[in-house]
Design an enzyme around this catalytic site. Structure first.
Site, short mmCIF file in Angstrom:
data_model
loop_
_atom_site.label_atom_id
_atom_site.label_comp_id
_atom_site.label_asym_id
_atom_site.label_seq_id
_atom_site.Cartn_x
_atom_site.Cartn_y
_atom_site.Cartn_z
CG HIS A 164 -38.32 33.49 -34.39
ND1 HIS A 164 -39.09 32.48 -34.93
CD2 HIS A 164 -37.08 33.34 -34.90
CE1 HIS A 164 -38.33 31.75 -35.75
NE2 HIS A 164 -37.11 32.25 -35.75
CE LYS A 168 -38.46 35.39 -38.08
NZ LYS A 168 -37.34 35.81 -38.94
#
Length: 275
Positions: A164, A168
């Site tokens: 990600h 995040k």
């Protein structure tokens, strides 16, 4: 309640990357109407959420006072829905508040613990209020998880890698945890050890989930959301991978969830449960 009325929706986290996509999707969907937008970023307070999202003025200002917006949504003639893409630190309280005001939560924020999800499920049951917690709104990810379940019948070794963007906040991702949980519930253990293992650096082999499943998290700028489930056996590797190139891919799942949650009387976890 008049079923022909559009579903009133509040977006919490409206100025974030996912929140903006949700705002645009709702603005383009005739059976939904955006009635409230909430965000904590002081840069956007008071701004028209449509302008911030890039879809033109919607005459809905971004506010930072969450509960009055919920109170307004709870007084609508049609059942109201809150879509939450905020931060793991606040999502539990957000969902409880929404249910308390009679607003149906659709939650894309990950990071809730199993105990928190259980407590929210009990709260939703007592209120007879629908709630959807969706670790990943992508139809492609649901298909990957279903393929992983099928593959697990033939492989005893599996590891999960999730990648990600570096903004995040939680790791592993909710999607990776859900994938591991789905495999762990199949009644078998994975990755039987054949040697005495030593980690020279703690965590080098990844996080250990239930039934011996390992999860590895990568955080880098330039990524959006990606997941691999890698199965291994003598002489072969079977890799399942899902890549997100645009957050618009989540919107069909978000819109489906908004329409479904007003039909529910309890908490449901996972997009696959409503497809």
């Amino acid at each position: 309640m008049t079923s022909q009325l559009p579903i009133p929706v509040v977006v919490n986290g409206a100025a974030g990357k996912m929140g903006r996509e949700v705002v645009k999707a709702i603005a383009q969907t005739p059976d939904l109407t955006l009635i409230g937008a909430v965000d904590r970023n002081p840069k956007y307070i008071g701004e028209d959420v449509g302008e911030v999202a890039g879809c033109g003025p919607l005459e809905v200002p971004i506010l930072n006072d969450f509960e009055p917006v919920l109170a307004m949504a709870g007084q609508e003639k049609q059942l109201g829905v809150m879509v939450d893409f905020t931060h793991p630190d606040g999502v539990y309280d957000n969902v409880r508040a929404a249910i308390a005001y009679g607003v149906r939560p659709v939650v894309g924020t990950t990071g809730l613990s199993p105990q928190q999800i259980q407590e929210l499920a009990e709260f939703a049951d007592k209120a007879s209020t629908g709630c959807l917690i969706i670790p990943n709104f992508s139809i492609g990810m649901v298909l990957l998880q279903q393929a992983a379940i099928q593959a697990s019948q033939h492989f005893d070794h599996v590891e999960i890698i999730e990648l990600h963007h570096n903004q995040k906040a939680d790791a592993p991702s909710g999607t990776a945890l859900q994938t591991a949980q789905m495999l762990a519930e199949l009644g078998k253990s994975f990755n039987p050890s054949t040697v005495e293992e030593t980690e020279k650096i703690p965590g080098a082999k990844g996080a250990l989930a239930d039934e011996g499943i390992r999860i590895h998290s990568v955080r880098l700028p330039g990524l959006i959301a990606h997941q691999e489930v890698i199965f291994g056996a003598a002489g072969q590797i079977y890799t399942l991978r899902h890549d997100t190139s645009d957050r618009a891919c989540y919107m069909p799942g978000v819109l489906l969830s908004i329409r479904k949650v007003i039909q529910l009387k309890s908490l449901v976890y996972g997009l696959e449960k409503i497809l």
